[in-house]
Design a protein around this motif. Structure first.
Motif, mmCIF file in Angstrom:
data_model
loop_
_atom_site.group_PDB
_atom_site.id
_atom_site.type_symbol
_atom_site.label_atom_id
_atom_site.label_comp_id
_atom_site.label_asym_id
_atom_site.label_seq_id
_atom_site.Cartn_x
_atom_site.Cartn_y
_atom_site.Cartn_z
ATOM 1 N N GLN A 71 -31.100 39.565 6.852
ATOM 2 C CA GLN A 71 -31.745 40.824 7.254
ATOM 3 C C GLN A 71 -30.874 42.047 6.939
ATOM 4 O OE1 GLN A 71 -31.896 41.371 11.611
ATOM 5 N NE2 GLN A 71 -30.760 39.442 11.736
ATOM 6 N N PHE A 72 -29.551 41.833 6.867
ATOM 7 C CA PHE A 72 -28.669 42.972 6.565
ATOM 8 C C PHE A 72 -28.450 43.146 5.065
ATOM 9 C CE2 PHE A 72 -27.112 40.931 10.553
ATOM 10 C CZ PHE A 72 -27.598 41.877 11.449
ATOM 11 N N GLY A 73 -28.789 42.134 4.314
ATOM 12 C CA GLY A 73 -28.576 42.177 2.873
ATOM 13 C C GLY A 73 -27.316 41.396 2.487
ATOM 14 N N ILE A 74 -27.510 40.252 1.879
ATOM 15 C CA ILE A 74 -26.370 39.448 1.415
ATOM 16 C C ILE A 74 -26.044 39.856 -0.015
ATOM 17 C CG2 ILE A 74 -25.589 37.110 0.813
ATOM 18 C CD1 ILE A 74 -27.213 36.081 3.202
ATOM 19 N N LEU A 75 -24.826 40.357 -0.241
ATOM 20 C CA LEU A 75 -24.429 40.800 -1.574
ATOM 21 C C LEU A 75 -23.982 39.631 -2.435
ATOM 22 C CD1 LEU A 75 -22.381 43.943 -0.466
ATOM 23 C CD2 LEU A 75 -24.734 43.867 -1.305
ATOM 24 N N GLU A 76 -23.349 38.659 -1.782
ATOM 25 C CA GLU A 76 -22.865 37.485 -2.515
ATOM 26 C C GLU A 76 -22.588 36.385 -1.505
ATOM 27 O OE1 GLU A 76 -19.252 38.135 -4.708
ATOM 28 O OE2 GLU A 76 -19.400 36.220 -5.749
ATOM 29 N N MET A 77 -22.713 35.148 -1.951
ATOM 30 C CA MET A 77 -22.441 34.048 -1.031
ATOM 31 C C MET A 77 -21.867 32.856 -1.790
ATOM 32 S SD MET A 77 -25.009 32.025 1.504
ATOM 33 C CE MET A 77 -25.963 31.248 0.237
ATOM 34 N N VAL A 78 -20.976 32.126 -1.143
ATOM 35 C CA VAL A 78 -20.508 30.859 -1.713
ATOM 36 C C VAL A 78 -20.406 29.837 -0.596
ATOM 37 C CG1 VAL A 78 -18.083 31.591 -1.551
ATOM 38 C CG2 VAL A 78 -18.682 29.709 -3.055
ATOM 39 N N ARG A 79 -20.869 28.610 -0.869
ATOM 40 C CA ARG A 79 -20.775 27.522 0.110
ATOM 41 C C ARG A 79 -19.984 26.374 -0.517
ATOM 42 N NH1 ARG A 79 -26.662 27.206 3.085
ATOM 43 N NH2 ARG A 79 -25.680 25.381 4.030
ATOM 44 N N THR A 80 -19.202 25.685 0.267
ATOM 45 C CA THR A 80 -18.320 24.646 -0.287
ATOM 46 C C THR A 80 -19.022 23.323 -0.535
ATOM 47 O OG1 THR A 80 -17.708 23.924 1.930
ATOM 48 C CG2 THR A 80 -16.267 25.529 0.860
ATOM 49 N N GLY A 81 -20.126 23.092 0.120
ATOM 50 C CA GLY A 81 -20.675 21.742 0.119
ATOM 51 C C GLY A 81 -20.019 20.954 1.231
ATOM 52 N N ARG A 82 -20.613 19.830 1.560
ATOM 53 C CA ARG A 82 -20.213 19.087 2.749
ATOM 54 C C ARG A 82 -18.912 18.300 2.567
ATOM 55 N NH1 ARG A 82 -24.765 15.027 4.745
ATOM 56 N NH2 ARG A 82 -25.879 17.000 4.855
ATOM 57 N N VAL A 83 -18.064 18.356 3.591
ATOM 58 C CA VAL A 83 -16.993 17.343 3.705
ATOM 59 C C VAL A 83 -17.278 16.578 4.989
ATOM 60 C CG1 VAL A 83 -15.189 18.542 2.418
ATOM 61 C CG2 VAL A 83 -15.442 18.975 4.859
ATOM 62 N N ALA A 84 -16.958 15.307 4.993
ATOM 63 C CA ALA A 84 -17.338 14.496 6.154
ATOM 64 C C ALA A 84 -16.285 13.441 6.452
ATOM 65 C CB ALA A 84 -18.686 13.827 5.900
ATOM 66 N N MET A 85 -16.229 13.036 7.707
ATOM 67 C CA MET A 85 -15.280 12.016 8.148
ATOM 68 C C MET A 85 -15.915 11.223 9.276
ATOM 69 S SD MET A 85 -11.331 12.672 9.298
ATOM 70 C CE MET A 85 -10.700 13.073 7.680
ATOM 71 N N ARG A 86 -15.664 9.921 9.291
ATOM 72 C CA ARG A 86 -16.228 9.087 10.364
ATOM 73 C C ARG A 86 -15.543 9.399 11.685
ATOM 74 N NH1 ARG A 86 -16.664 2.973 8.538
ATOM 75 N NH2 ARG A 86 -17.848 2.941 10.457
ATOM 76 N N ARG A 87 -16.283 9.291 12.772
ATOM 77 C CA ARG A 87 -15.710 9.524 14.100
ATOM 78 C C ARG A 87 -14.896 8.321 14.549
ATOM 79 N NH1 ARG A 87 -17.760 13.882 16.991
ATOM 80 N NH2 ARG A 87 -19.540 14.919 15.979
ATOM 81 N N GLY A 88 -14.071 8.529 15.573
ATOM 82 C CA GLY A 88 -13.305 7.441 16.171
ATOM 83 C C GLY A 88 -12.167 6.995 15.263
ATOM 84 N N THR A 89 -11.784 5.735 15.361
ATOM 85 C CA THR A 89 -10.642 5.245 14.591
ATOM 86 C C THR A 89 -11.057 4.700 13.232
ATOM 87 O OG1 THR A 89 -10.872 3.117 15.672
ATOM 88 C CG2 THR A 89 -9.231 4.627 16.601
ATOM 89 N N GLU A 90 -12.371 4.509 13.016
ATOM 90 C CA GLU A 90 -12.846 3.994 11.731
ATOM 91 C C GLU A 90 -12.532 5.003 10.619
ATOM 92 O OE1 GLU A 90 -14.405 1.149 11.009
ATOM 93 O OE2 GLU A 90 -14.315 0.425 13.084
ATOM 94 N N THR A 91 -12.135 4.468 9.436
ATOM 95 C CA THR A 91 -11.878 5.362 8.315
ATOM 96 C C THR A 91 -12.660 4.903 7.089
ATOM 97 O OG1 THR A 91 -10.075 4.136 7.300
ATOM 98 C CG2 THR A 91 -9.496 5.608 9.120
ATOM 99 N N THR A 92 -12.650 5.737 6.087
ATOM 100 C CA THR A 92 -13.257 5.350 4.806
ATOM 101 C C THR A 92 -12.175 4.989 3.799
ATOM 102 O OG1 THR A 92 -13.270 7.672 4.169
ATOM 103 C CG2 THR A 92 -15.298 6.799 5.092
#
Lengths: 195, 559
Positions: free
Chosen positions: A142-163
């Motif tokens: 609504q205010f006018g976005i002049l430029e934008m960049v998004r990184t894309g998702r980073v993710a990690m499993r919860r708890g002690t489990e890992t990838t």
């Protein structure tokens, strides 16, 4: 129904690995929503978080085809596991003396940060899951976005489990660990697990 | 000891036991050719086109059961290999492809004869390397041979810039092993997967085995026969699985697919359990996916986990090497008998036999293959191109020995027959029969010179109908007889052979063909035979494109 799926892959940190992964997605007609790559806890390996569109069968194929690349050390589909996922956006919003206060109110609601100030614009940093970033973007429009960049998702499993990938010590064990990782989906969802 | 990159590469090939490789020189590989004279135990075969080098390495690999090696220079030399690499990739043939590239400081600057061959071959190699130091050569070559020849086999390309051939590096022997974290050997199947498969197989009432190239590659004919006998399961093969099952065995029921045997297609369609072994449920084999035997339970044994569930829902996936898996499955398979099921297929077979019985004097494709089979007691190694002659050779020759059948199945590469047979001849002494189309033969006939150079006893049997036969058949059946670009002009093949210093002969009748087969028994040089076939013969049976196996037709009237 196609949906967004989160895959985590560890790859050898070598020239050309990204091209191999990209080439595979293109050739097999898989649709990448986002791919984020960076260092991880182990030197020599990079960690990719890949968001793909597709049904369970397609995503299972993505994982299996990815793992065939020699430089891909491990692949896990964590869509159905508890996880934390984050995305960062930098949004340059048009803001002057007339409306800066209003913009800052929205910043506060989203617990975002102002990282650059100019008489006519602000750069706002939004951190959160995809839904939160989407909502923030919508509000700032609504205010006018002049430029934008998004990184894309980073993710990690919860708890002690890992990838984290299995150690190489024993080829048989490595094979077993990889097989256990491939197609990690609830019983009955796998394309080949149902009668 | 310090050696140049070129010597290190040759030392590696020697350590791998490479006896022969196929190549063509050029600017950037000159440092390598400069050392070849010092390695007389590694025979370099100079081809006449790089595509032939790749096909020859492929043919050699399939017959010898070893990794084939080919070599080309940068740029056009490397790009000419592409069809051969793709052919090997589609059929999972172990191959190490060596290419030169421009010097390191020219890479990325569009140097003369530069091509980004690692980029070009990304989707058609199992893996590839661009080496930027001479010290990388030995470990990379070791890995390349390891990757090419293990798991699901395939081509691996190693690209070496000119100055890396010249650079010196320490050589302290060929590396003992490899350390590839992302490439564990997955030969041994999981116990629970084997158990589940055995359970389904033991409960089957109308089981069928579809044996693929994996059986041949794993050399598991013995285990396959034992498994089939124990469970009393009829065996079909895919096109590439031919020779994996001895066809004189009572449980052998031919091959399935678009031009497969009628009874094979029917058996696959009526089975209650389909056991795919070392195969990938390809569309040419299975017909329309959605209508392939929807009620059958599918057991799928394959070395490549990505093949499991790719085209079909699988009820019992078993990820493992064919030989390894079958030997683990065998003790769990109950002795079984399926007399009614066998009788059902036998009856279809009696009503729809494959023997060609038509009387006449004219040369027909099926008749010619049958006559060849008789003349060679079914013991020859057969290499084919792609098209009608390929299908007839698949349908009518009785294969019994593993690796007796060499064809481009996945990619369907015309022109494969000449160089692949040439390469294969380096793996055995007995003459190889190259079954050629008159179209395919014209694509790669320049290799007759290479054949002449080495006096290879290949028999090039051109199934000459003056047409691109298979395309013509489709134009006849599906494009209202509208023939276009299929009526091929051709040279006098006998004279062409003679121009290369090769014996050229011609047969136009069945009697002449019989006489020729007899004459050739005592001839041990290369021969080109122009078999002049009736022009518009069609290949039957046929599953029209997009149809199901159950819709197999046996003549144009069935359309």
């Amino acid at each position: 129904m196609a949906s967004r799926n989160t895959i985590v892959a560890h790859v050898e940190d070598r020239p050309g690995v990204l091209a191999r992964v990209a080439s595979l997605f293109r050739r097999r007609g898989f649709n990448i929503e986002s791919l984020t790559v960076g260092h991880c806890e182990e030197p020599g390996l990079s960690r990719m978080t890949i968001v793909v569109d597709g049904d369970d069968h397609q995503v299972d194929q993505v994982c299996r085809q990815l793992f065939k690349l020699i430089d891909v050390v491990s692949v896990q589909d964590i869509t159905y596991t508890p996880m934390v996922d984050r995305e960062l956006a930098l949004i340059k919003v048009s803001a002057s003396n007339f409306n800066r206060r209003e913009v800052l109110d929205v910043v506060e609601v989203f617990r975002a940060d102002v990282v650059d100030v100019h008489a006519e614009a602000l750069i706002i940093q939004v951190l959160g899951d995809e839904g939160k970033v989407d909502a923030a973007v919508k509000m700032f429009e609504q205010f006018g976005i002049l430029e934008m960049v998004r990184t894309g998702r980073v993710a990690m499993r919860r708890g002690t489990e890992t990838t984290k990938p299995p150690a190489i010590s024993d080829s048989q064990q490595a094979a077993a660990a990889i097989r256990a990782m491939l197609g990690r989906r609830p019983e009955g969802v796998l394309p080949f697990a149902s009668d | 000891m310090r050696l140049t990159g070129a010597r290190i590469l040759m030392e590696c090939l020697r350590a791998e036991g490479v006896e022969v490789f196929f190549g063509y020189p050029g600017g950037v590989v000159l440092p390598l050719y400069n050392t070849l004279g010092e390695y007389p135990d590694i025979k370099h075969v100079l081809v006449r086109h790089e595509q032939a080098a790749a096909h020859a390495a492929d043919g050699y690999a399939r017959v010898a059961g070893r990794t084939g090696v080919c070599l080309a220079t940068s740029g056009p030399g490397a790009t000419n290999l592409v069809t051969g690499i793709t052919t090997a990739y589609m059929d999972s043939v172990p191959m190490v492809v060596l290419t030169g590239n421009v010097a390191r400081d020219l890479i990325g600057r569009d140097g003369f004869q530069e091509a980004d061959i690692t980029g070009i071959t990304l989707p058609i190699t199992k893996h590839n390397y661009l080496l930027m130091r001479a010290s990388e050569i030995a470990p990379a070559v070791k890995e390349a041979f390891h990757i090419a020849s293990t798991g699901r086999k395939g081509p691996v390309l190693v690209d070496i810039p000119k100055d890396v051939f010249i650079e010196e590096a320490e050589w302290d022997g060929y590396p003992q092993g490899v350390s590839l974290r992302g490439y564990p050997i997955m030969d041994v199947p999981r116990e629970e997967e084997v158990d589940k498969a055995a359970e389904i197989i033991n409960a089957a009432r109308k089981p069928i085995i579809i044996a693929g190239h994996g059986v041949v590659q794993s050399e598991a004919q013995h285990e396959l026969v034992e498994f089939a006998e124990r469970s009393d399961t009829p065996v079909l093969t895919t096109l590439l699985g031919i020779s994996g099952m001895p066809e004189d065995h009572e449980l052998s029921y031919g091959f399935l697919g678009m031009h497969g045997h009628f009874y094979a297609n029917m058996a696959a369609d009526r089975a209650d359990v389909v056991i795919g072994i070392g195969m990938r449920f390809d569309d040419r084999a299975m017909g329309r996916f959605s209508d392939f035997n929807p009620t059958a339970k599918i057991v799928h044994i394959d070395i490549d986990p990505a093949e499991i569930g790719k085209n079909f829902k699988t009820h019992a996936p078993v990820n493992g090497d064919v030989k390894e898996t079958l030997s683990r499955l065998l003790p769990q398979v109950e002795l079984n008998r399926h007399p009614e099921w066998r009788a059902e297929i036998d009856q279809i077979m009696d009503q729809h036999p494959t023997d060609y019985v038509e009387e006449g004097t004219e040369l027909s494709g099926p008749w010619l293959i049958q006559a060849l089979a008789e003349a060679t007691q079914g013991e020859s190694t057969i290499v084919t191109g792609v098209g009608q002659h390929q299908m007839w050779a698949a349908q009518y020759y009785p294969y019994t020995k593993q690796r007796q059948w060499v064809t481009s199945g996945g990619l369907g590469t015309m022109g494969y027959e000449v160089p692949a047979a040439m390469g294969a001849q380096f793996a055995q002494d007995e003459p190889i029969w190259s079954i050629c189309g008159d179209g395919g033969f014209q694509m790669t006939s320049q290799e007759l010179q290479t054949v002449a150079d080495h006096n290879l006893p290949v028999r090039f049997a051109i199934f000459n109908n003056g047409f691109l036969g298979m395309v013509r058949q489709w134009q006849e059946l599906f494009y209202e007889h509208n023939y276009h670009s299929v009526d091929l002009g051709q040279p006098d093949f006998v004279k062409l052979a003679e121009a290369y210093g090769i014996k050229g002969v011609r047969a136009t009748t069945r009697a002449e063909a019989m006489q020729l087969f007899r004459d050739l028994e005592s001839y041990d040089g290369p021969v080109v035979i122009d078999f002049q076939l009736e022009r518009e013969e069609n290949v039957w049976p046929m599953v029209p494109a997009g149809a199901a196996l159950s819709e197999t037709i046996e003549s144009a009237e069935d359309l």
